[in-house]
Scaffold this motif. Structure first.
Motif, PDB file in Angstrom:
ATOM      1  N   ARG B  75       0.858  -1.184   0.000  1.00  0.00           N
ATOM      2  CA  ARG B  75       0.000   0.000   0.000  1.00  0.00           C
ATOM      3  C   ARG B  75       0.891   1.229   0.000  1.00  0.00           C
ATOM      4  NH1 ARG B  75      -1.354   3.158   4.031  1.00  0.00           N
ATOM      5  NH2 ARG B  75      -3.228   4.441   3.931  1.00  0.00           N
ATOM      6  N   TYR B  76       0.880   1.924  -1.121  1.00  0.00           N
ATOM      7  CA  TYR B  76       1.697   3.132  -1.288  1.00  0.00           C
ATOM      8  C   TYR B  76       0.831   4.325  -0.919  1.00  0.00           C
ATOM      9  CZ  TYR B  76       3.774   6.893  -4.197  1.00  0.00           C
ATOM     10  OH  TYR B  76       4.295   8.070  -4.677  1.00  0.00           O
ATOM     11  N   ILE B  98       0.173   2.504  -8.286  1.00  0.00           N
ATOM     12  CA  ILE B  98       1.534   2.260  -7.815  1.00  0.00           C
ATOM     13  C   ILE B  98       1.553   1.112  -6.805  1.00  0.00           C
ATOM     14  CG2 ILE B  98       3.483   3.284  -6.571  1.00  0.00           C
ATOM     15  CD1 ILE B  98       2.818   5.919  -7.899  1.00  0.00           C
ATOM     16  N   SER B  99       0.532   1.085  -5.915  1.00  0.00           N
ATOM     17  CA  SER B  99       0.443  -0.005  -4.946  1.00  0.00           C
ATOM     18  C   SER B  99       0.390  -1.343  -5.672  1.00  0.00           C
ATOM     19  CB  SER B  99      -0.814   0.139  -4.095  1.00  0.00           C
ATOM     20  OG  SER B  99      -0.809   1.360  -3.416  1.00  0.00           O
ATOM     21  N   LYS B 100      -0.384  -1.384  -6.754  1.00  0.00           N
ATOM     22  CA  LYS B 100      -0.564  -2.640  -7.482  1.00  0.00           C
ATOM     23  C   LYS B 100       0.750  -3.090  -8.123  1.00  0.00           C
ATOM     24  CE  LYS B 100      -3.586  -4.872 -10.817  1.00  0.00           C
ATOM     25  NZ  LYS B 100      -2.776  -4.936 -12.041  1.00  0.00           N
ATOM     26  N   VAL B 101       1.432  -2.204  -8.818  1.00  0.00           N
ATOM     27  CA  VAL B 101       2.659  -2.636  -9.499  1.00  0.00           C
ATOM     28  C   VAL B 101       3.745  -3.012  -8.491  1.00  0.00           C
ATOM     29  CG1 VAL B 101       2.213  -1.448 -11.662  1.00  0.00           C
ATOM     30  CG2 VAL B 101       3.464  -0.250  -9.869  1.00  0.00           C
ATOM     31  N   ILE B 124       3.875   1.532   2.605  1.00  0.00           N
ATOM     32  CA  ILE B 124       4.895   2.489   2.184  1.00  0.00           C
ATOM     33  C   ILE B 124       4.337   3.891   2.350  1.00  0.00           C
ATOM     34  CG2 ILE B 124       6.287   3.280   0.232  1.00  0.00           C
ATOM     35  CD1 ILE B 124       5.858   0.358  -0.901  1.00  0.00           C
ATOM     36  N   GLU B 125       4.977   4.687   3.182  1.00  0.00           N
ATOM     37  CA  GLU B 125       4.523   6.054   3.399  1.00  0.00           C
ATOM     38  C   GLU B 125       5.545   7.017   2.818  1.00  0.00           C
ATOM     39  OE1 GLU B 125       1.652   7.002   4.876  1.00  0.00           O
ATOM     40  OE2 GLU B 125       1.136   4.882   5.082  1.00  0.00           O
ATOM     41  N   GLY B 132      10.510  10.182  -8.315  1.00  0.00           N
ATOM     42  CA  GLY B 132      11.065   8.846  -8.103  1.00  0.00           C
ATOM     43  C   GLY B 132      10.617   8.195  -6.819  1.00  0.00           C
ATOM     44  N   THR B 133       9.404   8.515  -6.353  1.00  0.00           N
ATOM     45  CA  THR B 133       8.956   7.943  -5.080  1.00  0.00           C
ATOM     46  C   THR B 133       8.660   6.459  -5.193  1.00  0.00           C
ATOM     47  OG1 THR B 133       6.709   8.647  -5.557  1.00  0.00           O
ATOM     48  CG2 THR B 133       8.018  10.068  -4.131  1.00  0.00           C
ATOM     49  N   ARG B 134       8.212   5.976  -6.381  1.00  0.00           N
ATOM     50  CA  ARG B 134       7.878   4.562  -6.448  1.00  0.00           C
ATOM     51  C   ARG B 134       9.136   3.709  -6.356  1.00  0.00           C
ATOM     52  NH1 ARG B 134       4.550   4.772 -11.766  1.00  0.00           N
ATOM     53  NH2 ARG B 134       4.410   6.892 -10.984  1.00  0.00           N
TER      54      ARG B 134
END
Lengths: 299, 244
Positions: B75-76, B98-101, B124-125, B132-134
């Motif tokens: 969970r992003y 993003i959470s999914k990938v 992920i917080e 570039g957060t992912r």
């Protein structure tokens, strides 16, 4: 109820009868408090507060928007708390639940009702434009006593907040900017805010430079929380103590030693003597915490 | 989007002084949270990211359980104050994607067949964001999974490459992301160089893509070394504590 809390309750009360707590503190003592400010660059103000293993992050964002119709000349503040699942195996994602809403409202009340932020100084154009202050609280690690950690984080973040005038001006075109610069400059003329420099003298009026200024604040009250387990009053409960507590009381005291807010929680009850005890402890601990807060913001 | 900002100086330097093949500064620390089973704090340039792992634990609600293997739920989430204009709290379409990938990338390396009906939750917080957060989030999540003792085939790692002013560069910064021509974040399993995540937006020629991919791959291996160092440091501190 599962068996674990029953055993823990037994253990904690047995220790309390000997005047002890599970982490070796006395009943009135706080865990180590650590305040760090300016931890988030994108936020207008921010602070991370640790009370023992509990960790809370607060960030302040500001924006310009419309005031409420009934208070056309005061800024607007709002508080939100997120119990992100990162902080505890029991927290779930999704919209804020009861607990998160209660926490946000208690912190909000502490700031709003004691008028810590001088919202009347955040008016740009009456009925049209005022500054909006968003207080966002993120719980990072939950080991009890979120009320104190969250309100302390909110205060430390607010005390280091800079109103982002320059960022706002960047979003406007030339013409809008000139007119807004005039209006924004007005708030510097309000006593208490005008010590901030904005341009040097009359000759440079057209290029008057408006800079970011600290959020106008007054000396804030400090919140202290205690819980009661059987007949024992314990300050700054850790997670295990909080889970089995009968009743909780939060008391906010100001620098003159006056009471500014109180909130009772959970289903148990207090006697008058116990309340006095909590108030006394809140005053003593509040003084210590105030010193730490002032130190963290460089005062 | 085009702008007047010059992203590369005449001397070949980027806005933050980096050369085209340089990463931003990265700092990783494992085991920073008390309640989580495993956690990691990561700084990557102006990004500040926390990751926490819970599990394996029973997957709820029941119908999400898989009788043969564990499910991985990343969970992003971005903090409201992490960006220039306040983000409304809670999931939006971007963070759901993003959470999914990230979930899918992590699932590939975790030995999920060891934990039927369980779920491994990765939170992920993003506390402070600057392009570039992912990649930062996934790399932090990987370290948190190791810290939680989750059995894995490898420690996944992510890094991005991109194109600015016609030139292929590593690890886009804030302005480069906004005004650059292309962005290619990838995640790999560094032992085998298998690609676990790949996204691309913008405009690359095939040649440029290959260049960018190789560059990102190299970046991943650099980050991987930093991850391993952080994990080792955590283990050593535990050993020192036990010996005391």
């Amino acid at each position: 109820m599962t068996i674990v809390p029953v055993i823990k309750r037994d253990y904690i009360t047995k220790l309390a009868e000997q005047g002890k707590r599970i982490d070796g503190r006395t009943f009135d003592n706080y865990r180590t408090i650590d305040i760090e400010t300016k931890v988030v660059n994108k936020a207008e103000g921010s602070a991370r507060v640790k009370i023992g293993n509990t960790q809370v992050l607060c960030g302040i964002k500001m924006d310009i928007g419309e005031p409420f119709p009934d208070t056309p000349t005061t800024g607007v503040m709002s508080t939100a708390a997120e119990f992100v699942p990162l902080a505890s195996p029991d927290f779930e994602s999704g919209p804020p639940r009861e607990n998160a809403i209660e926490l946000a409202r208690v912190v909000d009340r502490g700031v709003r009702e004691s008028q810590v932020i001088q919202l009347e100084k955040l008016c740009i154009a009456p009925s049209e434009k005022v500054w909006l202050v968003f207080i966002d609280i993120h719980i990072l690690d939950y080991d009890g006593n979120l009320f104190d950690a969250a309100s302390l984080a909110a205060l430390a973040a607010l005390l280091t907040t800079k109103v982002p005038v320059s960022r706002f001006l960047k979003t406007l075109n030339e013409k809008e900017r000139a007119s807004w610069q005039e209006q924004l400059a007005d708030i510097y003329r309000i006593p208490g805010v005008n010590e901030v420099p904005f341009g040097s003298d009359e000759t440079s009026t057209n290029q008057k430079k408006v800079e970011d200024f600290p959020l106008p604040m007054i000396e804030p009250p400090i919140s202290c929380t205690a819980v009661k387990i059987n007949d024992f009053v314990l300050f700054d409960p850790c997670f295990d103590e909080e889970v089995i507590a009968d009743v909780r009381l939060t008391v906010a005291t100001d620098h003159k030693g006056d009471l500014r807010a109180m909130q009772k929680g959970l289903s148990g009850s207090f006697t008058r003597e116990e309340i006095q005890k909590v108030i006394k402890g809140a005053l003593d601990n509040g003084q210590e915490i105030r010193k730490k807060l002032n130190h963290s913001i460089g005062k | 989007m085009k702008s007047d900002i010059k992203l590369i100086t005449d001397e070949g330097k980027r806005l933050d002084g980096r050369g085209p093949h340089d990463l931003r500064k990265i700092k990783i620390e494992a085991g920073v949270l008390h309640r989580a089973d495993g956690s990691c704090y990561l700084e990557w340039g102006g990004n500040k990211v926390l990751a926490a792992v819970y599990g394996p634990r029973e997957a709820v609600p029941r119908h999400t359980q898989n009788p043969l293997k564990a499910i991985v739920q990343a969970r992003y989430n971005m903090a409201a104050f992490s960006v220039e204009d306040r983000k409304r709290p809670g999931p939006d379409r971007r963070s759901v994607e993003i959470s999914k990938v990230i979930s899918e990338a992590l699932e590939k390396v975790i030995l999920t067949e060891y934990f039927p009906r369980a779920s491994i939750d990765v939170n992920i917080e993003v506390l402070d964001a600057e392009a570039g957060t992912r990649c930062a989030g996934l790399s932090a999540a990987a370290v948190a999974l190791v810290d939680a003792g989750i059995p894995m085939r490898d420690i996944p790692v992510a890094c991005a490459a991109g194109k600015i002013e016609g030139q292929v560069v590593l690890d886009l910064g804030k302005e480069e992301d906004n005004f650059g021509d292309a962005d290619l974040p990838i995640a790999i399993s560094p032992r085998t160089d298998e690609v676990l995540l790949l996204q691309m937006d913008g405009h690359f020629t095939v040649n440029e893509f290959n260049q960018a991919f190789d560059l990102a791959l190299k970046g991943c291996h650099t980050v991987s070394e930093i991850q391993k160092k952080a994990i080792l440091e955590k283990y050593q501190s535990v050993v020192a504590e036990v010996q005391e």
